[in-house]
Enzyme design. Sequence first.
Site, PDB file in Angstrom:
ATOM      1  N   ASP A  32       0.717  -1.121  -0.157  1.00  0.00           N
ATOM      2  CA  ASP A  32       0.083   0.601  -0.285  1.00  0.00           C
ATOM      3  C   ASP A  32       1.027   1.015  -0.290  1.00  0.00           C
ATOM      4  O   ASP A  32       1.656   0.840   0.600  1.00  0.00           O
ATOM      5  CB  ASP A  32      -0.720  -0.193   1.275  1.00  0.00           C
ATOM      6  CG  ASP A  32      -1.768   0.770   1.153  1.00  0.00           C
ATOM      7  OD1 ASP A  32      -2.155   2.452   0.921  1.00  0.00           O
ATOM      8  OD2 ASP A  32      -3.171  -0.130   0.610  1.00  0.00           O
ATOM      9  N   THR A  91      -3.261   5.074 -11.239  1.00  0.00           N
ATOM     10  CA  THR A  91      -3.186   3.282 -10.761  1.00  0.00           C
ATOM     11  C   THR A  91      -3.738   1.848 -11.056  1.00  0.00           C
ATOM     12  O   THR A  91      -3.938   1.238 -11.096  1.00  0.00           O
ATOM     13  CB  THR A  91      -3.612   3.781  -8.857  1.00  0.00           C
ATOM     14  OG1 THR A  91      -3.261   4.715  -8.088  1.00  0.00           O
ATOM     15  CG2 THR A  91      -4.690   3.035  -8.705  1.00  0.00           C
ATOM     16  N   ASN A  98       0.972  -3.672 -13.582  1.00  0.00           N
ATOM     17  CA  ASN A  98       2.316  -4.165 -13.237  1.00  0.00           C
ATOM     18  C   ASN A  98       1.276  -5.241 -12.565  1.00  0.00           C
ATOM     19  O   ASN A  98       2.622  -6.263 -12.521  1.00  0.00           O
ATOM     20  CB  ASN A  98       2.547  -2.887 -12.749  1.00  0.00           C
ATOM     21  CG  ASN A  98       3.743  -1.864 -13.459  1.00  0.00           C
ATOM     22  OD1 ASN A  98       3.946  -2.787 -14.215  1.00  0.00           O
ATOM     23  ND2 ASN A  98       3.507  -0.483 -12.003  1.00  0.00           N
ATOM     24  N   ARG A 105       4.403 -13.046 -15.060  1.00  0.00           N
ATOM     25  CA  ARG A 105       5.299 -13.956 -14.902  1.00  0.00           C
ATOM     26  C   ARG A 105       5.203 -15.141 -13.368  1.00  0.00           C
ATOM     27  O   ARG A 105       6.246 -15.806 -14.021  1.00  0.00           O
ATOM     28  CB  ARG A 105       6.516 -12.463 -13.539  1.00  0.00           C
ATOM     29  CG  ARG A 105       7.298 -12.407 -14.466  1.00  0.00           C
ATOM     30  CD  ARG A 105       8.677 -11.364 -14.653  1.00  0.00           C
ATOM     31  NE  ARG A 105       8.487 -10.074 -12.737  1.00  0.00           N
ATOM     32  CZ  ARG A 105       7.525  -8.748 -13.517  1.00  0.00           C
ATOM     33  NH1 ARG A 105       7.821  -8.995 -14.319  1.00  0.00           N
ATOM     34  NH2 ARG A 105       7.882  -8.714 -11.888  1.00  0.00           N
ATOM     35  N   TYR A 144     -11.905   7.812 -12.425  1.00  0.00           N
ATOM     36  CA  TYR A 144     -12.566   5.967 -11.602  1.00  0.00           C
ATOM     37  C   TYR A 144     -13.472   5.305 -12.544  1.00  0.00           C
ATOM     38  O   TYR A 144     -12.570   3.583 -12.866  1.00  0.00           O
ATOM     39  CB  TYR A 144     -13.418   7.026 -10.256  1.00  0.00           C
ATOM     40  CG  TYR A 144     -13.362   5.546  -9.090  1.00  0.00           C
ATOM     41  CD1 TYR A 144     -12.438   4.832  -8.675  1.00  0.00           C
ATOM     42  CD2 TYR A 144     -14.170   4.852  -9.363  1.00  0.00           C
ATOM     43  CE1 TYR A 144     -12.863   4.269  -7.661  1.00  0.00           C
ATOM     44  CE2 TYR A 144     -14.632   3.632  -9.165  1.00  0.00           C
ATOM     45  CZ  TYR A 144     -13.430   3.505  -7.759  1.00  0.00           C
ATOM     46  OH  TYR A 144     -13.709   2.281  -6.775  1.00  0.00           O
TER      47      TYR A 144
HETATM   48  P1  NAD Z   1     -10.064   2.643   0.658  1.00  0.00           P
HETATM   49  O1  NAD Z   1      -9.813   3.767  -0.350  1.00  0.00           O
HETATM   50  O2  NAD Z   1      -9.995   2.981   1.810  1.00  0.00           O
HETATM   51  O3  NAD Z   1      -8.641   1.384  -0.350  1.00  0.00           O
HETATM   52  C1  NAD Z   1      -7.529   1.763  -0.934  1.00  0.00           C
HETATM   53  C2  NAD Z   1      -6.043   1.397  -0.617  1.00  0.00           C
HETATM   54  O4  NAD Z   1      -5.802   1.772  -2.353  1.00  0.00           O
HETATM   55  C3  NAD Z   1      -5.329   2.890   0.462  1.00  0.00           C
HETATM   56  O5  NAD Z   1      -5.142   2.193   1.530  1.00  0.00           O
HETATM   57  C4  NAD Z   1      -5.276   3.313  -0.744  1.00  0.00           C
HETATM   58  O6  NAD Z   1      -3.363   3.431   0.044  1.00  0.00           O
HETATM   59  C5  NAD Z   1      -4.325   2.146  -1.218  1.00  0.00           C
HETATM   60  N1  NAD Z   1      -3.515   2.487  -2.705  1.00  0.00           N
HETATM   61  C6  NAD Z   1      -4.253   3.415  -3.377  1.00  0.00           C
HETATM   62  N2  NAD Z   1      -3.526   4.032  -4.846  1.00  0.00           N
HETATM   63  C7  NAD Z   1      -2.352   3.059  -4.414  1.00  0.00           C
HETATM   64  C8  NAD Z   1      -1.646   3.047  -5.608  1.00  0.00           C
HETATM   65  N3  NAD Z   1      -0.907   3.340  -5.961  1.00  0.00           N
HETATM   66  N4  NAD Z   1      -0.653   1.936  -4.672  1.00  0.00           N
HETATM   67  C9  NAD Z   1      -0.677   1.402  -3.942  1.00  0.00           C
HETATM   68  N5  NAD Z   1      -1.385   1.594  -3.042  1.00  0.00           N
HETATM   69  C10 NAD Z   1      -3.014   2.435  -2.994  1.00  0.00           C
HETATM   70  O7  NAD Z   1     -10.730   1.978  -0.691  1.00  0.00           O
HETATM   71  P2  NAD Z   1     -12.222   0.524  -0.302  1.00  0.00           P
HETATM   72  O8  NAD Z   1     -13.464   1.018  -0.134  1.00  0.00           O
HETATM   73  O9  NAD Z   1     -10.958  -0.298   1.054  1.00  0.00           O
HETATM   74  O10 NAD Z   1     -11.927  -0.116  -1.159  1.00  0.00           O
HETATM   75  C11 NAD Z   1     -11.330  -1.062  -1.546  1.00  0.00           C
HETATM   76  C12 NAD Z   1     -11.295  -1.635  -3.425  1.00  0.00           C
HETATM   77  O11 NAD Z   1     -12.584  -1.890  -4.060  1.00  0.00           O
HETATM   78  C13 NAD Z   1     -10.170  -0.191  -4.756  1.00  0.00           C
HETATM   79  O12 NAD Z   1     -10.041  -0.792  -5.721  1.00  0.00           O
HETATM   80  C14 NAD Z   1     -11.641  -0.219  -4.378  1.00  0.00           C
HETATM   81  O13 NAD Z   1     -12.069   0.804  -6.242  1.00  0.00           O
HETATM   82  C15 NAD Z   1     -12.797  -0.899  -4.713  1.00  0.00           C
HETATM   83  N6  NAD Z   1     -13.995  -1.095  -4.165  1.00  0.00           N
HETATM   84  C16 NAD Z   1     -14.887  -0.389  -3.369  1.00  0.00           C
HETATM   85  C17 NAD Z   1     -16.247   0.147  -2.822  1.00  0.00           C
HETATM   86  C18 NAD Z   1     -16.771   0.769  -1.954  1.00  0.00           C
HETATM   87  O14 NAD Z   1     -17.967   0.425  -1.646  1.00  0.00           O
HETATM   88  N7  NAD Z   1     -16.090   0.223  -0.619  1.00  0.00           N
HETATM   89  C19 NAD Z   1     -16.913  -0.231  -4.103  1.00  0.00           C
HETATM   90  C20 NAD Z   1     -16.243  -0.483  -5.211  1.00  0.00           C
HETATM   91  C21 NAD Z   1     -14.871  -0.792  -5.719  1.00  0.00           C
END
Ligand code: NAD
Length: 314
Positions: A32, A91, A98, A105, A144
Site C-alpha cells: 500500500d 493506478t 504491473n 511472470r 475512476y
Molecule cells: P480505500 O480507499 O479504503 O482503500 C484503497 C487502498 O489503496 C488505500 O489503502 C490506498 O492507500 C491504497 N492505494 C491507492 N492507490 C494506490 C497505489 N497507487 N499504490 C498502492 N496503494 C494504493 O478503499 P476500499 O473501500 O477499501 O476499496 C478497495 C477496492 O475496492 C478499491 O479498488 C475500490 O475501487 C474497490 N471498491 C470499493 C467499494 C466500496 O464501497 N468500498 C466499491 C466498489 C469498488
Amino acid sequence: MKRILVTGGAGFIGSHLCEKLIGEGHDVICLDNLFCGSKKNIFHLLSHPNFEFIRHDIVHPISFEVDEIYNLACPASPVHYQHNPVKTVKTNVMGTLNMLDLANRVNAKILQASTSEVYGDPLEHPQKESYWGNVNPIGLRSCYDEGKRVAETLLMDYHRQNHVTVKIVRIFNTYGPKIAINDGRVISNFIVQALKNENITILGDGSQTRSFCYVDDMVDGLIKMMRSSSDFTGPVNLGKPFEISILALAQMIIRMIKSQSGIIFQQLPQDDPKQRHPDITLARSILKWEPIISLEAGLSKTIDFFKENIFCQP
Ligand code: NAD
Ligand code: UDP
C-alpha cells in the site's frame, strides 16, 4: 498455506481481507502507498510472523513469488479519487498492468476489485453483469469509472493473450468498521455527523439510491471468487440487493444514534448515479454467495466502531 499479495491492503476492505487470510493461516504481503489507507488498520497484524507490510505504489513495477494477487489498490471515495484524477487513472491502468505482468511472470491468479461504477449512471435496473453501462467518459468521475473499465479490459486481454487466471469482481457500495473517518463516503460522513450532532449533508434531494453491503460479507465473496473454478473469470457482481434512498439512510442513522442532527441539502455532484442495485444471481449460483448481514446490524457495528474512534482523533 498460500503466499498472497493484497494491494491496497491498508485500506478499508483490504485490511479486513488481510486479517481474514492471516486467520486462515496464509502468508500475506500487504502492499500500500498509504495514500488513503492507514497503518492503524493493520497495526494488529504487523507483528504476526505470516504478515508483511510493504509501502509501495503499484504504478511502479515490483516482484514477488506469490500464488494469488488481490488487486484492491485504488482510492474508492469520490473525494479521494478526484483529488488527483490523473493519478487515479495511472493506478488503474499502469498499476493493474504491473500486477498483471507480475501474475503472468510468477503464474499467480489475480483478482481485480472492479466496481458498480462501470455501469455509470445505469439505465438498466437492477444491474446485471451483461449490462455495458452508461458512463460519461469526460466527467469528474471518469478517472475512476473509465480507469476501472480499462482495468477489466486488461484482465480479459491478459487472460486471452497470456492465459493468466483472472477474476473480476464488481463491488457495490461496501461499509463497515475501519472506513476512514475523513473518507468522505456517505456512511462514514453521516455517522460522524450524527455522533457529533452536526447537520447531515445530503447531496441532492436524497432520492438517489444505493445498496450497502457489510464488509464481512464482501470479504467472504472476494475469497469465494478467488477460489472458484479457474475458468470462471467473471465479471461477477458482489453487493447486497437491498436498495435504500440516501434520505432514508440519513433518517435511519439519526434514529439509531438518537442524534439531534438536522438534515441539510447541498448541490448534487456531477454524474452522481440516481439508482444502484446489484443483481447477484450469478454470484448466488456460481459462488454460492449470499450477503447475510442486514443493514441495521451492519450499521450498528459500524456506529460502535466510530463511537470508539471518532473522539480520539487529533
Ligand atoms: P480505500 O480507499 O479504503 O482503500 C484503497 C487502498 O489503496 C488505500 O489503502 C490506498 O492507500 C491504497 N492505494 C491507492 N492507490 C494506490 C497505489 N497507487 N499504490 C498502492 N496503494 C494504493 O478503499 P476500499 O473501500 O477499501 O476499496 C478497495 C477496492 O475496492 C478499491 O479498488 C475500490 O475501487 C474497490 N471498491 C470499493 C467499494 C466500496 O464501497 N468500498 C466499491 C466498489 C469498488
Ligand atoms: N452523499 C451524500 N452526502 C455525503 C456523501 C455522499 O448525500 O456526505 C451521497 C452521494 O451524492 C451519493 C451517495 O451519497 O449519491 C453515495 O455516495 P458515496 O460517495 O458514498 O459513494 P458513490 O456510490 O457515490 O460512489
